[in-house]
Design an enzyme around this catalytic site. Structure first.
Site, PDB file in Angstrom:
ATOM      1  N   TYR A   7      62.597  98.196 -22.732  1.00 18.02           N
ATOM      2  CA  TYR A   7      61.317  97.998 -22.050  1.00 18.02           C
ATOM      3  C   TYR A   7      61.142  99.105 -21.008  1.00 18.02           C
ATOM      4  CZ  TYR A   7      60.661  93.354 -24.089  1.00 18.02           C
ATOM      5  OH  TYR A   7      60.463  92.315 -24.958  1.00 18.02           O
ATOM      6  N   GLU A   8      59.923  99.190 -20.490  1.00 19.70           N
ATOM      7  CA  GLU A   8      59.515 100.220 -19.531  1.00 19.70           C
ATOM      8  C   GLU A   8      60.616 100.688 -18.571  1.00 19.70           C
ATOM      9  OE1 GLU A   8      56.435 101.887 -18.834  1.00 19.70           O
ATOM     10  OE2 GLU A   8      57.708 102.894 -17.384  1.00 19.70           O
ATOM     11  N   GLY A  11      57.335 120.766  -6.787  1.00 16.59           N
ATOM     12  CA  GLY A  11      57.081 122.165  -7.094  1.00 16.59           C
ATOM     13  C   GLY A  11      57.550 123.095  -5.987  1.00 16.59           C
ATOM     14  N   GLY A  12      57.050 124.296  -5.978  1.00 17.04           N
ATOM     15  CA  GLY A  12      57.497 125.293  -5.014  1.00 17.04           C
ATOM     16  C   GLY A  12      56.781 125.213  -3.672  1.00 17.04           C
ATOM     17  N   LEU A  59      48.521  88.207 -39.955  1.00 13.39           N
ATOM     18  CA  LEU A  59      49.218  88.292 -41.228  1.00 13.39           C
ATOM     19  C   LEU A  59      50.682  87.929 -41.032  1.00 13.39           C
ATOM     20  CD1 LEU A  59      48.169  89.235 -43.999  1.00 13.39           C
ATOM     21  CD2 LEU A  59      49.114  91.495 -43.500  1.00 13.39           C
ATOM     22  N   GLN A 103      53.263  97.148 -24.830  1.00 10.54           N
ATOM     23  CA  GLN A 103      52.461  98.200 -24.189  1.00 10.54           C
ATOM     24  C   GLN A 103      52.542  99.588 -24.825  1.00 10.54           C
ATOM     25  OE1 GLN A 103      51.845 100.477 -19.897  1.00 10.54           O
ATOM     26  NE2 GLN A 103      53.140  98.699 -19.911  1.00 10.54           N
ATOM     27  N   ASP A 118      56.375 103.317 -21.150  1.00  5.95           N
ATOM     28  CA  ASP A 118      55.532 102.712 -22.182  1.00  5.95           C
ATOM     29  C   ASP A 118      54.307 103.572 -22.476  1.00  5.95           C
ATOM     30  OD1 ASP A 118      57.040 100.501 -22.758  1.00  5.95           O
ATOM     31  OD2 ASP A 118      56.069  99.225 -21.289  1.00  5.95           O
TER      32      ASP A 118
HETATM   33  N1  COA Z   1      54.724  88.412 -39.375  1.00  7.03           N
HETATM   34  C1  COA Z   1      55.988  87.962 -39.442  1.00  7.03           C
HETATM   35  N2  COA Z   1      56.977  88.395 -38.630  1.00  7.03           N
HETATM   36  C2  COA Z   1      56.648  89.311 -37.699  1.00  7.03           C
HETATM   37  C3  COA Z   1      55.349  89.835 -37.569  1.00  7.03           C
HETATM   38  C4  COA Z   1      54.358  89.330 -38.464  1.00  7.03           C
HETATM   39  N3  COA Z   1      53.111  89.757 -38.399  1.00  7.03           N
HETATM   40  N4  COA Z   1      55.341  90.724 -36.562  1.00  7.03           N
HETATM   41  C5  COA Z   1      56.584  90.770 -36.077  1.00  7.03           C
HETATM   42  N5  COA Z   1      57.379  89.920 -36.754  1.00  7.03           N
HETATM   43  C6  COA Z   1      58.808  89.668 -36.539  1.00  7.03           C
HETATM   44  C7  COA Z   1      59.643  90.849 -36.922  1.00  7.03           C
HETATM   45  O1  COA Z   1      59.798  90.907 -38.318  1.00  7.03           O
HETATM   46  C8  COA Z   1      60.932  90.544 -36.168  1.00  7.03           C
HETATM   47  O2  COA Z   1      61.709  89.643 -36.931  1.00  7.03           O
HETATM   48  P1  COA Z   1      63.238  89.904 -37.322  1.00  7.03           P
HETATM   49  O3  COA Z   1      63.947  90.252 -36.055  1.00  7.03           O
HETATM   50  O4  COA Z   1      63.622  88.585 -37.908  1.00  7.03           O
HETATM   51  O5  COA Z   1      63.292  91.007 -38.307  1.00  7.03           O
HETATM   52  C9  COA Z   1      60.459  89.761 -34.944  1.00  7.03           C
HETATM   53  O6  COA Z   1      59.081  89.492 -35.172  1.00  7.03           O
HETATM   54  C10 COA Z   1      60.626  90.408 -33.609  1.00  7.03           C
HETATM   55  O7  COA Z   1      60.282  91.788 -33.526  1.00  7.03           O
HETATM   56  P2  COA Z   1      60.868  92.668 -32.308  1.00  7.03           P
HETATM   57  O8  COA Z   1      60.267  94.002 -32.332  1.00  7.03           O
HETATM   58  O9  COA Z   1      62.378  92.650 -32.363  1.00  7.03           O
HETATM   59  O10 COA Z   1      60.364  91.900 -31.021  1.00  7.03           O
HETATM   60  P3  COA Z   1      61.192  91.453 -29.732  1.00  7.03           P
HETATM   61  O11 COA Z   1      60.263  90.629 -28.926  1.00  7.03           O
HETATM   62  O12 COA Z   1      62.484  90.835 -30.075  1.00  7.03           O
HETATM   63  O13 COA Z   1      61.508  92.829 -28.976  1.00  7.03           O
HETATM   64  C11 COA Z   1      60.898  94.906 -27.912  1.00  7.03           C
HETATM   65  C12 COA Z   1      60.495  93.457 -28.239  1.00  7.03           C
HETATM   66  C13 COA Z   1      59.719  95.571 -27.226  1.00  7.03           C
HETATM   67  C14 COA Z   1      62.116  94.902 -26.969  1.00  7.03           C
HETATM   68  C15 COA Z   1      61.265  95.639 -29.217  1.00  7.03           C
HETATM   69  O14 COA Z   1      60.198  95.514 -30.112  1.00  7.03           O
HETATM   70  C16 COA Z   1      61.593  97.109 -29.012  1.00  7.03           C
HETATM   71  O15 COA Z   1      62.675  97.472 -28.536  1.00  7.03           O
HETATM   72  N6  COA Z   1      60.671  97.995 -29.415  1.00  7.03           N
HETATM   73  C17 COA Z   1      60.853  99.429 -29.373  1.00  7.03           C
HETATM   74  C18 COA Z   1      60.720  99.981 -27.977  1.00  7.03           C
HETATM   75  C19 COA Z   1      59.414  99.628 -27.324  1.00  7.03           C
HETATM   76  O16 COA Z   1      58.353  99.913 -27.801  1.00  7.03           O
HETATM   77  N7  COA Z   1      59.554  99.037 -26.124  1.00  7.03           N
HETATM   78  C20 COA Z   1      58.454  98.909 -25.206  1.00  7.03           C
HETATM   79  C21 COA Z   1      57.616  97.770 -25.410  1.00  7.03           C
HETATM   80  S1  COA Z   1      56.289  97.879 -24.244  1.00  7.03           S
END
Ligand code: COA
Length: 424
Positions: A138-139, A246-247, A72, A17, A168
């Site tokens: 997360y959020e 607020g006030g 990709l 999000q 988010d």
């Molecule tokens: N092709 C190949 N691999 C891909 C890809 C693509 N197009 N897009 C993503 N990936 C892979 C990444 O390389 C990563 O692999 P690695 O861990 O082996 O390096 C993997 O997907 C997972 O990415 P990640 O961001 O860690 O996802 P997650 O599901 O484990 O975590 C969150 C999700 C939201 C917790 C995390 O992304 C996060 O903390 N983000 C920052 C804060 C944030 O925005 N949070 C709010 C979300 S609403």
């Protein structure tokens, strides 16, 4: 009419999000947003909270309007090459991966700058540098860590998260501002830069009145809080229920029908300049001159009783009748609107804040349109892309690949299976 961000190309590496909120806003303002997704899977939200089988969820469709989708596999050699080609020709790259993911993909800031020194690399992370910087967030974690949960809810209840997605979507908004600011600075310097919006920081920014109150606590009780005068204050800002930040004291009051309608309530503010009108409207003219009620400071110890008395009046009217009567006297108040009422609100539809969108898999659905209106930049809401819908379009028209190179890319498996619907 042109669009404000026409000509800005965004490599959108966001998911869930927070990041998609940011890039959707930029797309509404006219930026060309190319969303990179994992082949066959896509943004995880495509399949989350599904209401219609085999159709992209509302979670996804409502956060990814006006974008193009390119699948990709960035861990595939060819996929990585294509990604780098895109970095070279984009103005901004936006990502909200967990900390370290981009580096593991080989896209360090140094590498990104080597490929394109003008690019802006914009990131959302849960925390900024410090002890928690490596944590996934997360959020609701952001709401808790940014000071919102500890200050939301009632004094005798647990910390509470809000329905508004301040962690988010709030951070997405902050990041969007950072991006356009960096684009503006690039006009003068010619250089790109990194932009970071941490979710904890974004929530705290939205909770700044509570940090204000934390410091006021050192000088005595917070007299506008419901804990005053009888409750106890500790050494941290307490939860203030529905008190105004607020006030001008405010509270949520029952209206006619509250026994059966969970949203038959109104937010009522006892704004000082209209105190006389409030007293007249609720049938308490004696409060206008009574020294216990006449002045704002004198009223603070009696706020609970004051609101209970006003509520005796609001309970005799519907929330909209209360609004009508109060607006005649310039008394600030607002109805508690349900999501059903908002979804049916004609005025919001006319301004484009609520829009109906067509989607080939799920049919018509409602969404929130661009809440920011520019007088010289149209903002149309176009449906979200299907997974990989624009694969060939982007290879040919953005990357300018010839037939042979397109075929090579498709055959490498870097883009996954062929898309189901031809690019528009
Ligand atoms: N092709 C190949 N691999 C891909 C890809 C693509 N197009 N897009 C993503 N990936 C892979 C990444 O390389 C990563 O692999 P690695 O861990 O082996 O390096 C993997 O997907 C997972 O990415 P990640 O961001 O860690 O996802 P997650 O599901 O484990 O975590 C969150 C999700 C939201 C917790 C995390 O992304 C996060 O903390 N983000 C920052 C804060 C944030 O925005 N949070 C709010 C979300 S609403």
């Amino acid at each position: 009419m042109t669009k404000a961000l026409e000509g800005v190309r965004i490599l959108d590496f966001t998911h869930v999000q927070s990041g998609p909120t940011c890039t959707q806003l930029l797309a509404w303002f006219g930026a060309d947003v190319i969303k990179i997704e994992r082949p066959g899977v896509g943004d995880i939200t495509r399949g989350q909270l599904r209401d219609v089988p085999n159709a992209d969820s509302l979670y996804f469709t409502m956060l990814n309007h006006n974008k193009r989708s390119l699948t990709l596999d960035t861990k595939n050699k060819k996929g990585r090459e294509i990604l780098e080609e895109l970095v070279k020709i984009c103005d901004v790259m936006v990502e909200n991966f967990a900390p370290g993911v981009l580096d593991r993909m080989g896209l360090t800031w140094e590498r990104v700058q080597e490929l394109n020194p003008r690019i802006i690399l914009a990131s959302i992370k849960g925390f900024g540098p410090g002890p928690f910087e490596d944590y996934k967030v997360y959020e609701n974690i952001a709401q808790c860590a940014g000071g919102s949960a500890s200050t939301t809810g009632f004094d005798d209840g647990p910390p509470t998260v809000t329905g508004a997605q301040i962690g988010d979507s709030g951070t997405g908004l902050h990041l969007a501002l950072g991006i356009v600011t960096a684009l503006f600075q690039r006009e003068k310097t010619g250089r790109g830069q990194k932009v970071l919006a941490a979710m904890q920081d974004g929530v705290l920014n939205l909770c700044r009145v509570k940090l204000r109150d934390q410091q006021r606590l050192a000088h005595g009780p917070l007299k506008e809080y419901p804990q005053y005068p009888n409750g106890k204050f500790g050494d941290a800002v307490p939860r203030a229920g529905n008190a105004s930040g607020g006030g001008q004291p405010g509270w949520i009051l029952k209206c006619k029908g509250w026994e059966t309608d969970p949203n038959a309530y109104v937010y009522f503010i006892t704004q000082a300049p209209v105190w006389k009108d409030i007293c007249t409207v609720i049938g308490k003219p004696e409060w206008i001159t009574d020294p216990n009620y006449a002045k704002p400071e004198a009223r603070l110890p009696h706020l609970k009783d004051i609101f209970a008395t006003i509520e005796e009046w609001t309970k005799t009217k519907t929330k909209f009748e209360v609004m009508d009567i109060c607006s005649e006297h310039d008394i600030p108040c607002g109805p508690i609107l349900s999501m059903k009422e908002i979804a049916e609100d004609q005025a919001l539809r006319e301004t484009g804040t609520i829009v109906e969108v067509d989607h080939p898999e799920r049919g018509r659905y409602l969404s929130v349109g661009n809440p920011i209106k520019l007088s010289d930049s149209v903002s149309e809401v176009k449906r979200s892309p299907l997974l990989g819908e624009h694969n060939e379009d982007i290879l040919r028209n953005v990357l300018k690949f010839d037939d042979r190179t397109v075929l090579e890319a498709l055959e490498s498996g870097a883009l996954g299976a062929a898309p189901s619907i031809a690019a528009k």
